[in-house]
Enzyme design. Structure first.
Site: not given
Ligand code: ZN
Length: 288
Positions: A134, A200
């Site tokens: 996030e 990621d």
């Molecule tokens: Zn995401």
């Protein structure tokens, strides 16, 4: 934040905090005249948007008010940020009392984590993986990018009037769920697959510098993918973050390519378990 997958699943009976967050964000944009902003969303504009969002959110969300739990999440966020290096935003981390398994980033680093997600983590690195992901959306300016894309399609403007009607009429208003879906759809199309990949990659790169093994990011998605196949309603986090085989494989490959220090942590000496126990006790979910 949210990206609707190929199958949005059954229509929710009420809005989750994530959908409400999106709706608020869109409403804030609509009311504050984001349409008139020229050019890419600047750091300063994103700060203003984030500040306004956080103010609205204060009266809207159920915050989990426990110092121990909040300090734990705050400290984890600080550790991730320190490893990430200087940031243009003053990040804030909030814990929402929501069973729904979710976490999301609002503009300018206002990051909301549900108690349901904290409880679902098998170990510290899984929770840290989601939080770092996030943070990655904010740090890589995905929100500013999405915002621009949305603006160019005029979808914010179209949704604004419908959202106003919903807020005036309350969440229970007929059609509220439908508008929530539309709002989610609009916001969701923002976070492209590429943005998810970038977030990621950000997590996998930054976590080891915080002394945390990035394995949790991948194992968490594996657990979610397994749950999805096990019947019942899939966790809402999946609608925004599809746990695809490709995504899991990419994460595994990225981790395998790193020359990781064997001392990186998956656990934090039982601290997460204490935090989880505390949430269970304070929400009345613990067995006596
Ligand atoms: Zn995401």
């Amino acid at each position: 934040m949210l990206r609707i997958g190929p199958d949005p699943g059954p229509m929710p009976s009420r809005w989750g905090a994530g959908s409400r967050a999106i709706a608020w964000l869109l409403l804030v944009c609509f009311v504050s005249g984001c349409q008139s902003v020229a050019g890419p969303l600047s750091i300063e504009q994103e700060r203003e948007l984030g500040g306004e969002f956080a103010r609205q959110a204060r009266g809207e969300f159920d915050f989990f008010r426990d110092r121990l739990v909040n300090n734990y999440i705050e400290q984890m966020g600080r550790d991730i940020l320190e490893a990430a290096g200087p940031q243009p935003f003053d990040y804030k981390f909030y814990v929402l009392e929501e069973d729904e398994l979710n976490a999301f980033a609002a503009p300018a680093g206002h990051i909301y984590v549900h108690t349901g997600l904290i409880l679902a983590a098998d170990n510290m690195s899984e929770l840290a993986g989601v939080m770092a992901h996030e943070v990655g959306h904010v740090a890589r300016r995905h929100i500013a990018r999405n915002y621009n894309r949305q603006r160019s399609t005029g979808i914010l403007y179209k949704l604004g009037a419908a959202l106003l009607a919903v807020f005036v009429g309350g969440y229970a208003a007929q059609g509220g769920a439908l508008v929530g879906q539309l709002a989610a759809m609009a916001y969701l199309n923002n976070f492209s697959r590429e943005a998810e990949r970038e977030a990621d990659a950000f997590a996998v790169e930054v976590l080891p510098r915080a002394g945390i093994h990035p394995e949790g990011l991948v194992s968490f998605f594996e657990t979610l993918a397994a749950q999805k196949g096990g019947g019942g309603s899939p966790p809402s986090f999946l609608s925004s973050h599809p746990a695809t085989d490709e995504r899991i494989a990419n994460g595994r490959r990225a981790i395998a390519e790193l020359d990781l220090d064997p001392g990186l942590k998956l656990e934090d000496d039982g601290k997460l378990e204490i935090v989880q126990r505390r949430i269970l006790l304070l929400t009345g979910m613990a067995s006596p």
